[in-house]
Design a protein around this motif. Structure first.
Motif, mmCIF file in Angstrom:
data_model
loop_
_atom_site.group_PDB
_atom_site.id
_atom_site.type_symbol
_atom_site.label_atom_id
_atom_site.label_comp_id
_atom_site.label_asym_id
_atom_site.label_seq_id
_atom_site.Cartn_x
_atom_site.Cartn_y
_atom_site.Cartn_z
ATOM 1 N N VAL A 152 0.740 -1.026 -0.026
ATOM 2 C CA VAL A 152 0.137 -0.235 -0.046
ATOM 3 C C VAL A 152 0.840 1.223 0.010
ATOM 4 C CG1 VAL A 152 -1.840 1.474 1.301
ATOM 5 C CG2 VAL A 152 -1.876 -1.083 1.217
ATOM 6 N N THR A 153 0.746 2.087 -1.121
ATOM 7 C CA THR A 153 1.645 3.247 -1.145
ATOM 8 C C THR A 153 0.804 4.536 -1.029
ATOM 9 O OG1 THR A 153 1.512 3.074 -3.571
ATOM 10 C CG2 THR A 153 3.452 2.108 -2.598
ATOM 11 N N ASP A 154 -0.581 4.527 -1.419
ATOM 12 C CA ASP A 154 -1.352 5.592 -1.130
ATOM 13 C C ASP A 154 -1.338 5.730 0.398
ATOM 14 O OD1 ASP A 154 -3.332 7.491 -2.492
ATOM 15 O OD2 ASP A 154 -4.571 6.585 -0.844
ATOM 16 N N PRO A 155 -1.115 7.365 0.589
ATOM 17 C CA PRO A 155 -1.052 7.777 2.080
ATOM 18 C C PRO A 155 -2.578 7.706 2.882
ATOM 19 C CG PRO A 155 0.066 9.254 0.665
ATOM 20 C CD PRO A 155 -0.668 8.350 -0.187
ATOM 21 N N ASP A 156 -3.442 7.912 2.059
ATOM 22 C CA ASP A 156 -4.685 7.962 2.590
ATOM 23 C C ASP A 156 -5.393 6.367 2.770
ATOM 24 O OD1 ASP A 156 -4.993 10.693 2.580
ATOM 25 O OD2 ASP A 156 -6.042 10.548 0.727
ATOM 26 N N GLU A 157 -5.068 5.439 1.822
ATOM 27 C CA GLU A 157 -5.365 4.179 2.115
ATOM 28 C C GLU A 157 -4.398 3.486 3.113
ATOM 29 O OE1 GLU A 157 -5.579 -0.090 -0.387
ATOM 30 O OE2 GLU A 157 -4.458 1.701 -1.333
ATOM 31 N N LYS A 158 -3.053 3.981 3.519
ATOM 32 C CA LYS A 158 -2.246 3.323 4.232
ATOM 33 C C LYS A 158 -2.991 3.695 5.700
ATOM 34 C CE LYS A 158 2.549 3.282 5.477
ATOM 35 N NZ LYS A 158 3.893 3.584 5.200
ATOM 36 N N ARG A 159 -3.401 5.057 5.717
ATOM 37 C CA ARG A 159 -3.847 5.383 7.043
ATOM 38 C C ARG A 159 -5.079 4.505 7.531
ATOM 39 N NH1 ARG A 159 -1.566 10.047 9.549
ATOM 40 N NH2 ARG A 159 0.026 11.167 8.292
ATOM 41 N N MET A 160 -5.997 4.518 6.609
ATOM 42 C CA MET A 160 -7.316 3.870 6.698
ATOM 43 C C MET A 160 -6.941 2.570 7.218
ATOM 44 S SD MET A 160 -9.180 1.154 5.185
ATOM 45 C CE MET A 160 -8.490 1.461 3.344
ATOM 46 N N ALA A 161 -5.987 1.394 6.367
ATOM 47 C CA ALA A 161 -5.385 0.299 6.697
ATOM 48 C C ALA A 161 -4.959 0.279 8.182
ATOM 49 C CB ALA A 161 -4.491 -0.002 5.608
ATOM 50 N N ASN A 181 2.613 9.181 13.389
ATOM 51 C CA ASN A 181 2.952 10.396 12.902
ATOM 52 C C ASN A 181 3.609 10.165 11.613
ATOM 53 O OD1 ASN A 181 5.634 9.674 13.529
ATOM 54 N ND2 ASN A 181 5.342 10.611 15.716
ATOM 55 N N THR A 182 4.550 11.066 10.942
ATOM 56 C CA THR A 182 5.013 10.861 9.823
ATOM 57 C C THR A 182 6.384 10.057 9.905
ATOM 58 O OG1 THR A 182 4.519 13.203 9.077
ATOM 59 C CG2 THR A 182 6.142 12.042 7.858
ATOM 60 N N LYS A 183 7.043 9.727 10.987
ATOM 61 C CA LYS A 183 8.054 9.037 11.191
ATOM 62 C C LYS A 183 7.678 7.742 11.278
ATOM 63 C CE LYS A 183 12.326 8.260 13.968
ATOM 64 N NZ LYS A 183 12.917 8.673 15.123
ATOM 65 N N LEU A 185 4.704 6.387 10.191
ATOM 66 C CA LEU A 185 4.090 5.974 9.222
ATOM 67 C C LEU A 185 5.341 5.475 8.142
ATOM 68 C CD1 LEU A 185 1.472 8.627 8.408
ATOM 69 C CD2 LEU A 185 1.186 5.982 8.714
ATOM 70 N N ALA A 186 6.633 6.240 8.163
ATOM 71 C CA ALA A 186 7.550 5.794 7.262
ATOM 72 C C ALA A 186 8.312 4.384 7.670
ATOM 73 C CB ALA A 186 8.674 7.036 7.243
ATOM 74 N N ALA A 187 8.208 4.155 8.741
ATOM 75 C CA ALA A 187 8.761 2.882 9.141
ATOM 76 C C ALA A 187 7.815 1.736 9.280
ATOM 77 C CB ALA A 187 9.136 3.322 10.717
ATOM 78 N N THR A 188 6.552 2.127 8.809
ATOM 79 C CA THR A 188 5.426 1.003 8.980
ATOM 80 C C THR A 188 4.919 0.727 7.424
ATOM 81 O OG1 THR A 188 4.570 1.685 10.955
ATOM 82 C CG2 THR A 188 3.130 0.514 9.686
ATOM 83 N N ALA A 189 5.015 -0.593 7.209
ATOM 84 C CA ALA A 189 4.460 -0.881 5.850
ATOM 85 C C ALA A 189 3.310 -1.725 6.015
ATOM 86 C CB ALA A 189 5.740 -1.581 4.899
#
Length: 251
Positions: A152-161, A181-183, A185-189
């Motif tokens: 998942v690369t789309d930021p909105d879909e990633k937050r929803m997921a 937070n931004t950091k 999110l960057a460390a989570t896939a």
């Protein structure tokens, strides 16, 4: 002329077209599964006890929604790997949690069009103790999903997921915690797998001993298992006055 055999054929062909049937001489299309079931495939029809299999979407969703951990299988360098991980369901899609450095997450980013995976979830509901060792068993509910995993690369879909993953563990928790937070999110896939090639398998009931073993002097029966919350324990640094949330006390 009216009344000829050709007229009858033409009339029947028109009737078939209106009714959705194929005209005479044309092969019928393959029947589609009902909207509330998954289509069985060679990989989702079990070779052992196929009568226990189900393709009902409601049953599959219920088994998935009750679980906490899935096992994600894939092939790396020619060898099978199976990893336990958290997951969450949103409609007909599963989201699986991981770090950006984990193997399946790295591979979904490299593979095109994605990483072939097999994902399973299992509940053990009871132990079946028979008179003979051979007939010991368990009552279980399981789901097997075959599909292609995509990152998942789309930021909105990633937050929803990620919200779905948190709420899958404890319903309502995502609204009662600080979002990533931004950091973070960057460390989570997150990877997603569509629910398309899916089956459930369920065993219920009691002991299936042989008739000649029924008189043996051994206890036999069902030992039900239960799952639920024990009494929650406050964190040592919890701010005084914060009460236990209702979603942990309901029921």
């Amino acid at each position: 002329m009216p009344g000829t055999t050709q007229d009858a054929r033409d009339t029947q062909g028109a009737r078939d077209a209106i009714q959705g049937a194929a005209p005479q001489g044309v092969a019928e299309p393959s029947p589609q599964p009902p909207a509330d079931t998954y289509a069985p495939t060679d990989r989702t029809v079990p070779t052992r006890s196929p009568g226990r299999a189900s393709y009902d979407k409601e049953s599959v969703h219920a088994i998935l929604d009750e679980g906490y951990v899935c096992h994600l299988g894939f092939v790396r360098d020619g060898a099978p790997i199976v990893l336990p991980t958290l997951y969450g369901r949103v409609g007909e899609r599963l989201y699986v949690h991981g770090s950006t450095g984990s193997r399946p997450l790295r591979m979904t980013g490299q593979a095109d069009p994605g990483l072939p995976v097999c994902l399973t979830v299992t509940h053990v509901d009871a132990l079946i103790l028979a008179r003979s060792a051979f007939h010991h068993s368990i009552n279980y509910r399981s789901v097997v999903v075959h599909g292609i995993a995509h990152q998942v690369t789309d930021p909105d879909e990633k937050r929803m997921a990620l919200d779905a993953l948190v709420d899958h563990v404890v319903a309502g928790r995502s609204a009662d915690s600080r979002p990533a937070n931004t950091k973070e999110l960057a460390a989570t896939a997150v990877i997603r797998v569509d629910l398309d090639e899916v089956s459930a398998k369920v065993r219920t009931g009691g002991v299936n001993d042989e008739p000649e073993d029924l008189a043996l002097p051994h206890w036999a029966g069902v030992v039900p298992l239960r799952k639920g919350y024990e009494t929650p324990v406050d964190d040592a640094e919890l701010t005084p006055g914060i009460q236990l949330p209702a979603y942990l006390t309901a029921g």
